[in-house]
Design a protein around this motif. Structure first.
Motif, PDB file in Angstrom:
ATOM      1  N   ASP A 156      16.500   5.059  10.236  1.00  0.00           N
ATOM      2  CA  ASP A 156      16.493   6.431   9.267  1.00  0.00           C
ATOM      3  C   ASP A 156      15.115   7.415   9.039  1.00  0.00           C
ATOM      4  O   ASP A 156      15.116   8.400   9.546  1.00  0.00           O
ATOM      5  N   VAL A 157      14.191   6.331   9.175  1.00  0.00           N
ATOM      6  CA  VAL A 157      12.494   7.363   9.269  1.00  0.00           C
ATOM      7  C   VAL A 157      12.302   7.043  10.190  1.00  0.00           C
ATOM      8  O   VAL A 157      10.492   8.059  10.237  1.00  0.00           O
TER       9      VAL A 157
ATOM     10  N   LYS B 125      -2.628   8.818   3.520  1.00  0.00           N
ATOM     11  CA  LYS B 125      -3.200   9.009   2.717  1.00  0.00           C
ATOM     12  C   LYS B 125      -4.760   8.573   3.679  1.00  0.00           C
ATOM     13  O   LYS B 125      -5.270   9.515   3.527  1.00  0.00           O
ATOM     14  N   ARG B 126      -4.410   7.489   4.224  1.00  0.00           N
ATOM     15  CA  ARG B 126      -6.524   6.906   4.569  1.00  0.00           C
ATOM     16  C   ARG B 126      -6.069   7.113   6.473  1.00  0.00           C
ATOM     17  O   ARG B 126      -6.953   6.979   6.683  1.00  0.00           O
ATOM     18  N   ALA B 127      -4.417   7.624   7.012  1.00  0.00           N
ATOM     19  CA  ALA B 127      -3.995   7.196   7.801  1.00  0.00           C
ATOM     20  C   ALA B 127      -3.384   8.424   8.319  1.00  0.00           C
ATOM     21  O   ALA B 127      -2.060   7.673   8.532  1.00  0.00           O
ATOM     22  N   PRO B 128      -3.407   9.617   8.511  1.00  0.00           N
ATOM     23  CA  PRO B 128      -2.861  10.817   8.226  1.00  0.00           C
ATOM     24  C   PRO B 128      -1.668  10.645   9.581  1.00  0.00           C
ATOM     25  O   PRO B 128      -1.115  10.532   9.909  1.00  0.00           O
ATOM     26  N   TYR B 129      -2.871  10.050  10.171  1.00  0.00           N
ATOM     27  CA  TYR B 129      -1.814  10.065  11.857  1.00  0.00           C
ATOM     28  C   TYR B 129      -0.713   8.635  11.922  1.00  0.00           C
ATOM     29  O   TYR B 129      -0.582   8.657  12.657  1.00  0.00           O
ATOM     30  N   VAL B 130      -0.498   8.414  10.956  1.00  0.00           N
ATOM     31  CA  VAL B 130       0.529   7.244  10.743  1.00  0.00           C
ATOM     32  C   VAL B 130       1.960   7.812  10.415  1.00  0.00           C
ATOM     33  O   VAL B 130       2.220   8.291   9.366  1.00  0.00           O
ATOM     34  N   ASP B 131       2.589   7.617  11.009  1.00  0.00           N
ATOM     35  CA  ASP B 131       4.295   8.454  10.219  1.00  0.00           C
ATOM     36  C   ASP B 131       5.191   8.055   9.892  1.00  0.00           C
ATOM     37  O   ASP B 131       5.799   9.250   9.243  1.00  0.00           O
ATOM     38  N   PHE B 132       5.351   7.055   9.396  1.00  0.00           N
ATOM     39  CA  PHE B 132       5.727   6.332   8.917  1.00  0.00           C
ATOM     40  C   PHE B 132       5.622   4.978   8.118  1.00  0.00           C
ATOM     41  O   PHE B 132       4.738   4.247   8.542  1.00  0.00           O
ATOM     42  N   VAL B 133       6.162   4.957   7.100  1.00  0.00           N
ATOM     43  CA  VAL B 133       5.454   3.554   6.194  1.00  0.00           C
ATOM     44  C   VAL B 133       7.245   3.187   5.614  1.00  0.00           C
ATOM     45  O   VAL B 133       7.711   3.289   5.640  1.00  0.00           O
ATOM     46  N   VAL B 134       7.606   1.375   5.829  1.00  0.00           N
ATOM     47  CA  VAL B 134       8.700   0.588   5.780  1.00  0.00           C
ATOM     48  C   VAL B 134       8.668  -0.136   5.838  1.00  0.00           C
ATOM     49  O   VAL B 134       7.001  -1.244   5.805  1.00  0.00           O
TER      50      VAL B 134
ATOM     51  N   LEU C 228       0.439  -1.344   0.003  1.00  0.00           N
ATOM     52  CA  LEU C 228      -0.089  -0.024   0.032  1.00  0.00           C
ATOM     53  C   LEU C 228       0.612   1.131   0.146  1.00  0.00           C
ATOM     54  O   LEU C 228       0.987   1.958  -0.571  1.00  0.00           O
ATOM     55  N   GLY C 229       2.113   1.756   1.059  1.00  0.00           N
ATOM     56  CA  GLY C 229       2.867   2.704   0.717  1.00  0.00           C
ATOM     57  C   GLY C 229       2.702   4.008   1.185  1.00  0.00           C
ATOM     58  O   GLY C 229       1.839   3.334   2.231  1.00  0.00           O
ATOM     59  N   GLN C 230       2.414   4.967   0.064  1.00  0.00           N
ATOM     60  CA  GLN C 230       1.777   5.818   0.860  1.00  0.00           C
ATOM     61  C   GLN C 230       0.506   6.058   0.763  1.00  0.00           C
ATOM     62  O   GLN C 230      -0.273   6.929   1.784  1.00  0.00           O
ATOM     63  N   ASP C 231      -0.146   5.522   0.416  1.00  0.00           N
ATOM     64  CA  ASP C 231      -1.644   5.169   0.902  1.00  0.00           C
ATOM     65  C   ASP C 231      -2.100   4.965   1.753  1.00  0.00           C
ATOM     66  O   ASP C 231      -2.896   5.202   2.381  1.00  0.00           O
ATOM     67  N   ILE C 232      -1.572   4.143   2.103  1.00  0.00           N
ATOM     68  CA  ILE C 232      -1.311   4.071   4.404  1.00  0.00           C
ATOM     69  C   ILE C 232      -1.957   5.198   4.717  1.00  0.00           C
ATOM     70  O   ILE C 232      -2.358   5.561   5.694  1.00  0.00           O
TER      71      ILE C 232
ATOM     72  N   GLY D 146       6.451  11.558   8.042  1.00  0.00           N
ATOM     73  CA  GLY D 146       5.899  10.938   6.451  1.00  0.00           C
ATOM     74  C   GLY D 146       6.553  10.333   5.816  1.00  0.00           C
ATOM     75  O   GLY D 146       6.360  10.154   4.303  1.00  0.00           O
ATOM     76  N   ALA D 147       7.650   9.531   6.661  1.00  0.00           N
ATOM     77  CA  ALA D 147       8.614   8.866   5.695  1.00  0.00           C
ATOM     78  C   ALA D 147       8.118   7.095   5.000  1.00  0.00           C
ATOM     79  O   ALA D 147       7.174   6.766   5.634  1.00  0.00           O
ATOM     80  N   VAL D 148       7.855   6.935   4.344  1.00  0.00           N
ATOM     81  CA  VAL D 148       7.860   5.843   3.176  1.00  0.00           C
ATOM     82  C   VAL D 148       8.492   5.384   2.531  1.00  0.00           C
ATOM     83  O   VAL D 148       9.914   5.490   2.018  1.00  0.00           O
ATOM     84  N   GLU D 149       8.820   4.627   2.557  1.00  0.00           N
ATOM     85  CA  GLU D 149      10.400   3.230   2.283  1.00  0.00           C
ATOM     86  C   GLU D 149       9.669   2.359   2.074  1.00  0.00           C
ATOM     87  O   GLU D 149       9.783   1.054   2.526  1.00  0.00           O
ATOM     88  N   VAL D 150       9.367   1.737   0.197  1.00  0.00           N
ATOM     89  CA  VAL D 150       8.517   1.067   1.021  1.00  0.00           C
ATOM     90  C   VAL D 150       9.185  -0.149  -1.134  1.00  0.00           C
ATOM     91  O   VAL D 150       8.639  -1.434  -1.315  1.00  0.00           O
ATOM     92  N   SER D 151      10.319   0.421  -0.992  1.00  0.00           N
ATOM     93  CA  SER D 151      11.014  -0.615  -3.162  1.00  0.00           C
ATOM     94  C   SER D 151      11.479  -2.230  -2.392  1.00  0.00           C
ATOM     95  O   SER D 151      12.212  -2.800  -1.559  1.00  0.00           O
ATOM     96  N   ILE D 152      10.685  -2.818  -3.545  1.00  0.00           N
ATOM     97  CA  ILE D 152      11.055  -4.233  -3.488  1.00  0.00           C
ATOM     98  C   ILE D 152      12.450  -4.246  -4.162  1.00  0.00           C
ATOM     99  O   ILE D 152      12.964  -5.695  -3.702  1.00  0.00           O
ATOM    100  N   ASP D 153      13.214  -3.619  -4.339  1.00  0.00           N
ATOM    101  CA  ASP D 153      14.007  -3.905  -5.635  1.00  0.00           C
ATOM    102  C   ASP D 153      15.512  -3.531  -4.465  1.00  0.00           C
ATOM    103  O   ASP D 153      16.937  -3.820  -4.418  1.00  0.00           O
ATOM    104  N   ASN D 154      15.140  -3.057  -3.548  1.00  0.00           N
ATOM    105  CA  ASN D 154      16.121  -3.187  -1.568  1.00  0.00           C
ATOM    106  C   ASN D 154      16.815  -4.108  -1.456  1.00  0.00           C
ATOM    107  O   ASN D 154      15.937  -5.314  -1.494  1.00  0.00           O
TER     108      ASN D 154
END
Length: 436
Positions: A113-114, A94-103, A88-92, A119-127
């Motif tokens: 680091d995040v 958007k739907r729940a603005p009280y979430v501080d970061f997504v990894v 879901l990445g950034q959508d999390i 608002g940090a979002v780190e979800v690359s599946i190529d990492n």
């Protein structure tokens, strides 16, 4: 560094998620001074480590984080990690603005680091985290869990994991051996090797080194002094070659319990699932293992009512269950998952009542087998590793082939191998008396 900040982690899903949560906790302890708490109201940071495989994962995620937001103390942060985070990445946020970061599941090494970046979002599946040396944390003093690979190259049509964890990359064997050795030095006598598909280990490394087999890894890990037991999950039936089976049978350190995910006993359904093997191949591999390992326990996963499954297909599944005599079955009724190829089979989905009945029939068949087989263990003496102390004055541990056993005992038995004479059974566990 101050260590008065408190961290609460809620883990959903598989054993790999459990290990990822241990890595998250250890990284945040080492680099950011957090200490773990079991009380959500005390936490300065709340993390939910998500699973995208279990039923209604997205609905469950937003329900959970909504509850967390209500319970958290003022100023506490909420982070979302894991497979649903990858999906879901950034959508999390958007739907729940009280979430501080997504990894995402492939980005756990970035947690330090995040955590302080709103608002940090780190979800690359190529990492690529295959050579990252995680800080270590242990939840079980006598057992360590070690990831041996990240990602999955399989394209099973019902599974979202390849699109949340990325392509499969093996962790270098020397890093795995060193991590197991460190765990043994800290008191572990058993290790669980984890991967989405452990026996395809060694086909691809970040540094383009030569291929290296899972069988060779088992041999290298078993050379570690002080390590008594090796377990692993999950192997893929397609890659269970004779070399692997023979090593499994003859290596005394390898626990004689194996998870063989069947998914379906129908060759036709297996083809639609893109599993790569047939009913006959699965039976051949299971039978070879039973022949070589007399006390073998086989566990499995089965999905009933997959799109297009006929009654004849389902009877094939029951036939495999009767022939292999699985010791434990994780049963699932098919349900559609976003991002999976099986969504294209919507016109072949079965009515819910058919799926429910097939699930009942499968559970009943397996229950009858356990009711017949488990009592045969009464009177036997089994060796167990004692792992935990129960409130009722009992200890609990597991046999070499991973049967859970309860017995009267005290904390002086913790971490020891003891013999227990079995006096009573249920369908899933044993009870007995310590005799040594």
């Amino acid at each position: 560094m101050s260590s008065n900040k408190k961290l609460f982690i809620q883990t959903l899903g598989c054993q790999m998620n459990d290990t990822d949560s241990q890595h998250i906790q250890a990284e945040l302890e080492k680099h950011k001074g957090y200490v773990a708490t079991q009380n959500i109201e005390d936490a300065d940071l709340i993390i939910i480590n998500t699973c995208s495989v279990r039923e209604k994962p997205v609905q469950k995620l937003f329900s959970e984080i909504g509850q967390f937001n209500k319970k958290k103390k003022e100023g506490a942060k909420i982070g979302v990690c894991g497979c649903t985070a990858s999906h879901l990445g950034q959508d999390i946020i958007k739907r729940a603005p009280y979430v501080d970061f997504v990894v995402g599941a492939r980005n756990i090494s970035k947690i330090k680091d995040v955590v302080d970046v709103k608002g940090a979002v780190e979800v690359s599946i190529d990492n690529d985290e295959s050579t990252y040396e995680f800080s270590t944390a242990k939840t079980n003093k006598y057992r360590a869990s070690v990831n041996i690979s990240v990602g999955c190259d399989k394209k099973c049509s019902y599974c979202i994991v390849p699109s949340t964890r990325g392509e499969e990359i093996s962790i270098p064997p020397e890093m795995i051996v060193e991590q197991v050795r460190k765990s043994v030095e800290q008191g572990a006598v058993e290790v669980m090797l984890l991967g989405q598909n452990v026996n395809s280990y060694g086909r691809r490394f970040s540094d383009k080194r030569e291929k290296y087999t899972f069988t060779k890894l088992l041999q290298d890990v078993s050379k570690i002094d002080g390590l008594e037991r090796i377990r692993f999950t999950s192997p893929h039936p397609l890659h269970m070659d004779d070399e692997f089976i023979e090593e499994f049978a003859k290596n005394p350190k390898i626990s004689k319990c194996i998870h063989m995910p069947l998914q379906s006993g129908s060759t036709s359904v297996l083809k639609t699932m893109k599993r790569g093997y047939s009913k006959e191949w699965f039976l051949n591999r299971a039978n070879k293992m039973r022949e070589l390992v007399p006390n073998l326990r086989i566990t499995t996963d089965i999905i009933v009512a997959f799109p297009g499954e006929t009654q004849e297909d389902f009877l094939d599944t029951l036939d495999v269950v009767e022939q292999v005599k699985f010791d434990q079955i994780f049963n699932f009724k098919y349900s559609p998952r976003p991002g999976t190829e099986a969504l294209n089979l919507k016109d072949k989905e079965l009515p819910d009542e058919i799926g429910s009945q097939r699930l009942i029939d499968l559970i009943e068949l397996h229950k009858r087998y356990l009711e017949e087989s488990m009592p045969k263990l009464i009177g036997e003496t089994l060796n167990i590793l004692v792992e935990s102390l129960k409130p009722n004055g009992e200890v609990s541990g597991y046999t070499d082939n991973y049967l859970q056993v309860f017995a009267k005992g005290s904390d002086e038995l913790l971490g020891k191998f003891v013999n227990v004479k079995i006096t009573d059974v249920t369908r899933t566990s044993l009870k007995g008396e310590v005799v040594n």
